[in-house]
Structure formats: structure tokens, C-alpha cells
Design an enzyme around this catalytic site. Sequence first.
Site, short mmCIF file in Angstrom:
data_model
loop_
_atom_site.label_atom_id
_atom_site.label_comp_id
_atom_site.label_asym_id
_atom_site.label_seq_id
_atom_site.Cartn_x
_atom_site.Cartn_y
_atom_site.Cartn_z
N GLU A 120 0.82 -1.22 0.00
CA GLU A 120 0.00 0.00 0.00
C GLU A 120 0.85 1.26 0.00
O GLU A 120 0.53 2.24 -0.68
CB GLU A 120 -0.95 -0.03 1.20
CG GLU A 120 -2.04 -1.11 1.04
CD GLU A 120 -2.78 -1.46 2.32
OE1 GLU A 120 -3.71 -2.28 2.25
OE2 GLU A 120 -2.42 -0.92 3.38
N GLU A 141 -4.51 -9.96 2.35
CA GLU A 141 -5.62 -9.89 3.29
C GLU A 141 -6.74 -10.89 3.02
O GLU A 141 -7.21 -11.59 3.94
CB GLU A 141 -6.18 -8.46 3.32
CG GLU A 141 -5.23 -7.44 3.96
CD GLU A 141 -4.22 -6.83 2.99
OE1 GLU A 141 -4.06 -7.35 1.87
OE2 GLU A 141 -3.58 -5.83 3.35
#
Lengths: 279, 279, 279
Positions: A120, A141
Site C-alpha cells: 500500500e 488480506e
Amino acid sequence: MSKAIVAGEIRLARVSPEYWRVTFDLPPLNIFGPANIPQLEEIVSSLETNARVKVVVFDSAIEGFFLTHYDLLAKPEESAKFPPGRTGLQALPDMLVRISRAPVVSIASIRGRATGVGSELALASDMRFASREKALLSQWEVGAGLVPGGGPMARLPRLIGRGRALEVLMTANDIDGYVAELYGYVNRSFPDAQLDAFVDGLAKRIASFDKQAIAETKRLVNIASLPPDSEIAPEWDAFINSLGRPAAQERIKKLMAQGFHRPGDVETRLGDYLGLLGR
Amino acid sequence: MSKAIVAGEIRLARVSPEYWRVTFDLPPLNIFGPANIPQLEEIVSSLETNARVKVVVFDSAIEGFFLTHYDLLAKPEESAKFPPGRTGLQALPDMLVRISRAPVVSIASIRGRATGVGSELALASDMRFASREKALLSQWEVGAGLVPGGGPMARLPRLIGRGRALEVLMTANDIDGYVAELYGYVNRSFPDAQLDAFVDGLAKRIASFDKQAIAETKRLVNIASLPPDSEIAPEWDAFINSLGRPAAQERIKKLMAQGFHRPGDVETRLGDYLGLLGR
Amino acid sequence: MSKAIVAGEIRLARVSPEYWRVTFDLPPLNIFGPANIPQLEEIVSSLETNARVKVVVFDSAIEGFFLTHYDLLAKPEESAKFPPGRTGLQALPDMLVRISRAPVVSIASIRGRATGVGSELALASDMRFASREKALLSQWEVGAGLVPGGGPMARLPRLIGRGRALEVLMTANDIDGYVAELYGYVNRSFPDAQLDAFVDGLAKRIASFDKQAIAETKRLVNIASLPPDSEIAPEWDAFINSLGRPAAQERIKKLMAQGFHRPGDVETRLGDYLGLLGR
């Protein structure tokens, strides 16, 4: 540039007043958690306001890890204690959004694993270059029953197209330097021995240019390419909510029993372990 | 998975409750027409509402053809008889839009020709993988005086950029697995012998993940990447209108005389034949 | 096609009524300035209104230069004298926007340097093909203290993604045919000996198709992929403003002293020279 290594910090080194380097040095695994937010916030604020800096390189001092997943051993209240940042977003997405908008060119130099927060941060940076042999990028995730929280659903499809973005997000698998380049997940990957010299040369080149020309040109690119904050905002809430659900708790517990959050095979080959969790 | 082959159907096989496989088996050429709409509609509805399915793979039972162009031998009233679908769009684009939005990961496994409807179904799917030697993707319509009708003007530029999308659409030419990967028309292409194992492994991996994490993550990707239905809507009308014009009628008649809609060279090397039609 | 070469013009040749070729022949360097605007405007108007033309190829008659940067020796009042074009934009961005919207397929065939205006014209065209050995693409402006003015901040991120677009714009460096293809800056690059035959074959193929099918399909792609004019408009003003600032004036003066705007090393290896200007 200072070579002194202090354990447990995000280190800011000024190669020159125009060229800064931010090194993640959070042994043993470069796991990022609420404890690291204030330090990164301070650095982001400096990038926004310093009158001379033109380019910043993000890299790592930890062998095998550029920057990896969020710290799941931190207490939830530790993450919740931060007030919304300047953009109104929660602390972590706030900093990432501000890196993308800062009047400074940001370059992620990826060697080792860039998973979760690491991916990210790389996606929020202006450019990404990777070690062909030693970089592994992933959004892990979904493989653990979680929804990513730091912007990849907004940023990845715009960068690499919907199909490849969905592959990265839905398979939660490790992407090596070769495929990351093919997909445009990174600008380019280089043989490991060439990466540092390439990134350093690029940074020095940009540092020699005019700051106003850099800032104005980037501002116009931002208009054409940044997702609105309204798309970033729901991701963090979705991450926090998913974290409380049994599907995630069970998977994370299983991972922890296998060695998650400790040096070893689970952290190193996370993609493989995620593929076996639910079978 | 059932291996029984029934001619002339779109076959739904449940590899497991979480992993479905939809196989186009419309001999001899996997031409898609109004006759096949009800069956595909039923499958799409199941994908939307079934509580357990997490991933669906689209593939073909017909050698040389993944799924090809719209059935031009069907009477126009056959296509016109369907009421608008749930989205308000005409039946075919309605189903494609719903596949893109379904809370299920869709994967097109492309071996053989994916032309017209076949390319459009692949583009509506979440991911696309191709046989390097045996896949051919194309939007053939402009080469026959037609305007494509199933969404590629909205989807292709977002996926592969305006320049490569215009090349695909304006040249109406066959794109092989190698170029499709370079362009991002598919996620990746594989040596033919590796394609099935790769796609099957990916599907099983996703099937082992949590359905809610999949659905919520995909929903956020949809916000960032799906074209609005208002961009899809005009394509079908443009296709139907173009079909009635002399330029298309003449070209299609010529193609029919050469062997279009029958096994043989025209269907197999459609790109080459289109290039000679107007000279 | 006429082979007669007249010095100092943008030459329009009609290979056939359907297939036009526009050749930049502005010796010695294919520098584009206000003097060339009326001629290009006339050609663009013809492309918009001619009832038969379906495809146009832009190429160069000057060895080593497809089309390069704006003429900085022209007096500012020369550039300022043109009234806004039909779109309300300033003359140069107006023409580029109109090429993108014209009901004609435009192809940039890039051999030699496509820098500044040359890159911007290529980006405004529908497709770009490059000589692998002989093409060099760049937006050189930031390296000289300038902000690009002809649309690349709006067009490049949409075409190749934000990360690679920022690399092109912020490094101001020369991109060769191989990297241009990897990045999607061009559709594809070819060995130099194959480029002309490939582009000519593509143009003849498109010229044999139906004009209405081409125009309607392109119009729908435009809706999905063109930046709004409101994003193009501020770039020209930013360019003009940057041109008047000391940072740019100083750098351009230095470049001129080294041989800029004259045949020789500075124009040929512009990327290298820009990297040394501010050190």
C-alpha cells in the site's frame, strides 16, 4: 548518507537537502503497526512542508522485507486511538494519500517482501522499482479473511487494470519482480545488483531539476490519476470490521500457531501458507 | 466434475459447492445466439444468489473455439423478443454486467477463439488467462461493417488503455496469446499444457477463502473500475442498427458465401478474411 | 504516394481517398513551432470534414527525428497571436484534442525522436507504433524547468498508469522502443526494418472497412477514454508561465550555449544533457 543503523525506527536520511531517503528498519520483519504511525506522520509532514526536498526514496534495512503487513499483535485500541488525519481519513490512509499528493517525487525501492501495508505504501508512492530476484509484492488480506484497508482497491485497478488488480487481491498470492513488471505493479524490475544504482541515479537526476516545475507537473498528473478520498475512506472501515469476524480470527489464530509475526517460513512464504489455511 | 458431454448446451458443473465451472459446448463452433440466452441467464442468476459459490471458471468443450461471435443466422425478432434484464439493459449486456458485479470471482480460461461475444464475456469476467499457442481474441465487428454491442468500447480502454483498445477494435484482427498478455487483454498467457492446472489451482485457492472477504473486496474494486451502465447501454443499440445497414449486410453476405457460420477456414482465420472483404 | 520532398512543410499525401499520410518534413530537426500551426490546422480540419478518409498515418521525413520539442527561438508573441481554436483551447492543444475526436483512425509511426510536441501528437493519436532501435520518446520539459503544455499530464496516466507516467514526466528522460512497448507508451515496437510494412498494412486494412462503423465505434471509445478538455486547458497556461520563470530561462540558455536547436549532440541525446544541466 548516514549508514548508522538504529533498531526499531523509520529512519530519515538527507542524502542532500533535495534528496531524502526513508529507510524502514523495524526488526526483525518490518511489520508496520500503530507504534510506527507517529514517526511516519512526522516524515510525511516534513515532505509536505520542506522548501527544498524534491525527491524521496523509500527503502528497507531489513533483509528479506521491504515493509510488510499490519501488526496484528497490537491491541485494537492502539490503532483506534489516533484522531483522523489532515485529510479527514484515518491515520494510515491519511498518510498514504498525503504522500501521493505531496509536491515531492516519491520512489519505492522494493527489495524483499512488500505485503499489505508495504504494498500500500508502494502504491501510494509515485513510482516503484523492484529487485527482480528479491522482491515479492502482495495484498495478503483476502487469504486471511480480511479486506485490505490502505487503498489498494482504489489504486490497483487504476494502475494495472481491473483484471490484474482482481488477481492480486483475490488470490492474495505473492507476485515476483518479473510478473510485477509485466503487470505494471512496479514501473520496472532490475537484477538485484543493479537496483540501488538505478534508483539512486534517478533520484539524483530529479533532485537536480526545478522544484516548482516538479510540483506543478505532479499536481496536474494528480488531477488525472488519483482516486478521490471518498474511495479510500471505506477501505479502512472494511478492514477493521473484517478483523473482528470469526472467519478472520480463526485464520489468523491458525497462522499465529504456525509462526506468523515471527521470523521463519510463514512470514517468508506467506502466499503459500494462505493457500493452505482454509483447506 | 462431471465429464459427460451433452451437445448444444452451456453446462454448469459444480466442482465443489464453492467452485463452479461453466463450459460452453455449442457445437460445432461455440457460436452464441438468442437461443443460448435463457441458459446463461439462469447460470448468472445462480451465481448472484447462491450462498456458497465463491469462484466460477468459464471454459469451452469445443476444440478451437472458446466462444465466438453472435449468431447472425438467428432471426432479428429472436434477439428482440427478450425483455430488458434486471439492470434495465438488453438481455446480453445485462448478463455481462451482472457477471462483473456478482459477489463471485469469475475467471475466463481461454483456449481457442474468443471473438465478439466470446471476447465480451471474457472482458466482463474478473480475470482472463489464455493458452499462448491456442488462444485468439478479437473484436471482429468493425471488419464486417458492424459496431460491437456487448461492452468492449467501455471495457477495453479501461483495461488496456485507449491506444491498444482502439487497435483491437479498429483493426478487427486476431490477437494471439502472446500479444494479449503484452497488452493486458488477458492477465497472463501460459503454454497450453499448463493453462488448465494453473486456472484450476487458482480457483481452488480462491474457493478456500472467506466468501464475505471476497465479496466486500470485489465490491470496492467495482467502484474503482467498472464502467457505468450508461456507457454499456448504447453499444447494443449501435450493434443492432449497424446490422441493418447495407455496408454490414453486404460484408456478411460475402462472408457467408465464403463459409461463415460453418466449420472451416473463415471461422478459423476470421481476421484474415475480414482484411480482404472490402478490397 | 508522392515521394517528392519539399523542405519545411507538413506534407499531406493521399495514398488513396481513404488512407492519408501526414509527413513532418521540417529540416533540420523537425522542431515544431508557431510557424507550423496553420498548416497542421488545415490538415486537421480536412480530417474532420472529408467524407472519405478513414485512416491517417503521421510519420517523418527527417532522419533521427519523428517530431520534437516546441520552437523556443520563436518569439512569444508568435505563439500568442493565434485565437483559441474550435474547442476553445489554445491552437496547439486544440488541434491535438480534435485529432483524438476526429472520425478517422490516426496512427503515429515513430522513428527517431518524439519529444515534447512529438510525444504529445503521438499521445493524441489513436495508436502509436515505434521502431525498436530508432525511436526515442520523451517529455523533456521538467528537465528544463518547464511544465509540459500539450496534454501529457492528462493523457499519459490514462494510457500507461500513474506510476510510469510520473516516471516519464519527472525524469524527463529518453524512453527507447523496448521500454515504450513494455510501458504501453506505444502499442508495440518493431525491428526498424519491419515498422513501415506493418503500419502500412494496418492502414490499408482499416481503409478497407466501413467509415460509419469506424466512426461510431471510435465515438464510443472516446466517451470511455478521453480526458475532458477541462483537464487539457490548464497545461498550456502552465507551460507558458513556466517558460517565463528564471529556472527555465537559465536552463534553456545553458542548453542553447551547448547547441540546442541546432543539429548535434544536444538534440540527439537530449535526455543525457538535461540530467547534467542542474548539477
